[in-house]
Design a protein around this motif. Structure first.
Motif, mmCIF file in Angstrom:
data_model
loop_
_atom_site.group_PDB
_atom_site.id
_atom_site.type_symbol
_atom_site.label_atom_id
_atom_site.label_comp_id
_atom_site.label_asym_id
_atom_site.label_seq_id
_atom_site.Cartn_x
_atom_site.Cartn_y
_atom_site.Cartn_z
ATOM 1 N N ARG A 158 0.850 -1.189 0.000
ATOM 2 C CA ARG A 158 0.000 0.000 0.000
ATOM 3 C C ARG A 158 0.885 1.238 0.000
ATOM 4 O O ARG A 158 1.883 1.306 0.691
ATOM 5 N N GLU A 159 0.499 2.212 -0.771
ATOM 6 C CA GLU A 159 1.328 3.415 -0.900
ATOM 7 C C GLU A 159 1.122 4.398 0.251
ATOM 8 O O GLU A 159 2.001 5.190 0.569
ATOM 9 N N ASP A 160 -0.052 4.332 0.905
ATOM 10 C CA ASP A 160 -0.403 5.344 1.890
ATOM 11 C C ASP A 160 -0.114 4.924 3.324
ATOM 12 O O ASP A 160 -0.363 5.668 4.258
ATOM 13 N N GLU A 161 0.381 3.716 3.534
ATOM 14 C CA GLU A 161 0.607 3.204 4.890
ATOM 15 C C GLU A 161 1.947 2.484 4.947
ATOM 16 O O GLU A 161 2.480 2.034 3.940
ATOM 17 N N GLY A 162 2.480 2.355 6.153
ATOM 18 C CA GLY A 162 3.681 1.552 6.317
ATOM 19 C C GLY A 162 3.372 0.084 6.507
ATOM 20 O O GLY A 162 4.270 -0.736 6.655
ATOM 21 N N LEU A 163 2.079 -0.249 6.501
ATOM 22 C CA LEU A 163 1.650 -1.609 6.792
ATOM 23 C C LEU A 163 0.733 -2.095 5.672
ATOM 24 O O LEU A 163 -0.166 -1.371 5.237
ATOM 25 N N THR A 164 0.990 -3.307 5.204
ATOM 26 C CA THR A 164 0.156 -3.921 4.164
ATOM 27 C C THR A 164 -0.281 -5.296 4.634
ATOM 28 O O THR A 164 0.550 -6.100 5.062
ATOM 29 N N LEU A 165 -1.572 -5.578 4.567
ATOM 30 C CA LEU A 165 -2.119 -6.865 4.991
ATOM 31 C C LEU A 165 -2.465 -7.727 3.786
ATOM 32 O O LEU A 165 -3.130 -7.273 2.857
ATOM 33 N N ALA A 166 -1.989 -8.984 3.818
ATOM 34 C CA ALA A 166 -2.492 -10.009 2.900
ATOM 35 C C ALA A 166 -3.526 -10.802 3.696
ATOM 36 O O ALA A 166 -3.181 -11.640 4.531
ATOM 37 N N PRO A 167 -4.818 -10.497 3.509
ATOM 38 C CA PRO A 167 -5.842 -11.040 4.407
ATOM 39 C C PRO A 167 -6.183 -12.506 4.150
ATOM 40 O O PRO A 167 -5.942 -13.049 3.066
ATOM 41 N N ALA A 168 -6.759 -13.097 5.189
ATOM 42 C CA ALA A 168 -7.243 -14.473 5.096
ATOM 43 C C ALA A 168 -8.598 -14.487 4.401
ATOM 44 O O ALA A 168 -9.329 -13.498 4.385
ATOM 45 N N ASP A 169 -8.928 -15.641 3.819
ATOM 46 C CA ASP A 169 -10.284 -15.887 3.345
ATOM 47 C C ASP A 169 -10.537 -17.390 3.442
ATOM 48 O O ASP A 169 -9.655 -18.159 3.821
ATOM 49 N N SER A 170 -11.743 -17.816 3.123
ATOM 50 C CA SER A 170 -12.134 -19.221 3.338
ATOM 51 C C SER A 170 -11.342 -20.202 2.487
ATOM 52 O O SER A 170 -11.260 -21.385 2.816
ATOM 53 N N SER A 171 -10.732 -19.722 1.398
ATOM 54 C CA SER A 171 -9.992 -20.639 0.520
ATOM 55 C C SER A 171 -8.711 -21.169 1.173
ATOM 56 O O SER A 171 -8.106 -22.120 0.681
ATOM 57 N N LEU A 172 -8.295 -20.558 2.283
ATOM 58 C CA LEU A 172 -7.077 -21.028 2.956
ATOM 59 C C LEU A 172 -7.185 -22.486 3.373
ATOM 60 O O LEU A 172 -6.194 -23.224 3.334
ATOM 61 N N THR A 173 -8.370 -22.911 3.798
ATOM 62 C CA THR A 173 -8.513 -24.291 4.269
ATOM 63 C C THR A 173 -8.249 -25.301 3.152
ATOM 64 O O THR A 173 -7.824 -26.423 3.415
ATOM 65 N N ASP A 174 -8.490 -24.899 1.903
ATOM 66 C CA ASP A 174 -8.235 -25.805 0.774
ATOM 67 C C ASP A 174 -6.739 -26.043 0.566
ATOM 68 O O ASP A 174 -6.344 -27.054 -0.026
ATOM 69 N N LEU A 175 -5.911 -25.111 1.049
ATOM 70 C CA LEU A 175 -4.465 -25.229 0.832
ATOM 71 C C LEU A 175 -3.879 -26.464 1.489
ATOM 72 O O LEU A 175 -2.904 -27.033 1.005
ATOM 73 N N ASP A 176 -4.461 -26.882 2.610
ATOM 74 C CA ASP A 176 -3.919 -28.038 3.312
ATOM 75 C C ASP A 176 -4.107 -29.325 2.521
ATOM 76 O O ASP A 176 -3.513 -30.357 2.859
ATOM 77 N N ARG A 177 -4.927 -29.258 1.471
ATOM 78 C CA ARG A 177 -5.101 -30.422 0.580
ATOM 79 C C ARG A 177 -4.355 -30.232 -0.738
ATOM 80 O O ARG A 177 -4.526 -31.005 -1.682
ATOM 81 N N SER A 178 -3.517 -29.191 -0.805
ATOM 82 C CA SER A 178 -2.771 -28.904 -2.028
ATOM 83 C C SER A 178 -1.574 -29.827 -2.186
ATOM 84 O O SER A 178 -1.231 -30.601 -1.285
ATOM 85 N N SER A 179 -0.934 -29.696 -3.343
ATOM 86 C CA SER A 179 0.306 -30.423 -3.599
ATOM 87 C C SER A 179 1.388 -29.967 -2.627
ATOM 88 O O SER A 179 1.438 -28.799 -2.229
ATOM 89 N N ALA A 180 2.272 -30.881 -2.258
ATOM 90 C CA ALA A 180 3.368 -30.550 -1.343
ATOM 91 C C ALA A 180 4.273 -29.470 -1.915
ATOM 92 O O ALA A 180 5.008 -28.808 -1.167
#
Length: 253
Positions: A70-92
């Motif tokens: 983000r250009e206007d802040e010193g902090l940038t968040l990469a937020p969570a969403d429901s698709s994160l739970t699918d990652l545990d079934r992803s390829s190694a």
């Protein structure tokens, strides 16, 4: 860019409170901070939603993703969403992808703080592989103390398997510590005896101010109540020690 992962496979140990306050503390020191919320419960994302960027945390487990600060802040968040739970079934293969994407972003940020889920799946392993530093908040109760050995074995095991012996384990940080509880004080003494070299030099004392701070989406030290100000002084001391240790040369756990 230094990447600190706040990790414990148990819930209720104060990971998110620590992660968001560390991010705020670093940003106040004029560091460019990336926060990645890898916990599908999205608590860190809710607290820091004002700083949300265009890249989701789940996207960072896909090849060739660049985070745009983000250009206007010193902090940038990469937020969570429901698709994160699918990652545990992803390829190694996804385990090392986060590390690769953070290397791409390393010229855009000074520090990265990652809040992890209370479980050991592909997401958590990927975060540990990407980490330059790991900090484990723990709750001083029987079940939590008994899990310390397993927690240490997980961190060291991931380091060895993925060749990350340069990752620095900052320690076990007693969190939500009730200083008036004889049982918790006894457990702290036991922890210091049995795993002293792995215990972080500080504690986060249980204070009412933290719940209010997270609800207000402000650092606890910006609240006006006396208990919050006391909590703010205490946690800023701990956060300063964390940042100081991150500035020291890295070594394996």
């Amino acid at each position: 860019m230094k990447t600190i992962v706040i990790n414990n496979q148990k819930g209720g140990v104060g990971k998110t409170t620590l992660a968001v306050h560390l991010a705020w503390f670093m940003a106040e020191a004029d560091l460019r901070v990336l926060v990645i919320d890898v916990d599908a419960q999205s608590n860190a994302s809710d607290t820091l939603r004002h700083y949300a960027g265009s890249t989701l945390a789940a996207d960072l487990f896909k090849p060739g993703i660049r985070v745009v600060p983000r250009e206007d802040e010193g902090l940038t968040l990469a937020p969570a969403d429901s698709s994160l739970t699918d990652l545990d079934r992803s390829s190694a293969a996804a385990i090392t992808t986060l590390q690769e994407n953070l290397a791409i972003a390393s010229d855009q940020f000074d520090a990265c703080v990652i809040d992890t889920p209370p479980s050991l799946g592909l997401r958590s392993v990927g975060c540990l592989v990407a980490a330059s530093h790991v900090l484990a908040p723990i709750y001083l109760e029987d079940y939590s103390i008994k899990g310390v050995k397993g927690l240490m074995q997980t961190v060291i095991g991931v380091q060895r398997r993925y060749g990350r012996q340069d990752t620095k384990f900052l320690g076990l940080l007693p969190s939500n510590f009730n200083t008036k509880s004889p049982r918790q004080r006894t457990h702290l003494e036991q922890l210091l005896r049995e795993a002293g070299k792995y215990v972080f030099p500080g504690q986060i004392v249980a204070r009412d101010g933290y719940a209010e701070a997270v609800a207000e989406r402000l650092p606890v030290w910006k609240l006006k109540r006396r208990s919050a100000q006391e909590a703010g002084r205490e946690i800023r001391d701990v956060l300063a020690k964390i940042v100081a240790q991150m500035d020291e040369p890295a070594h394996g756990a």
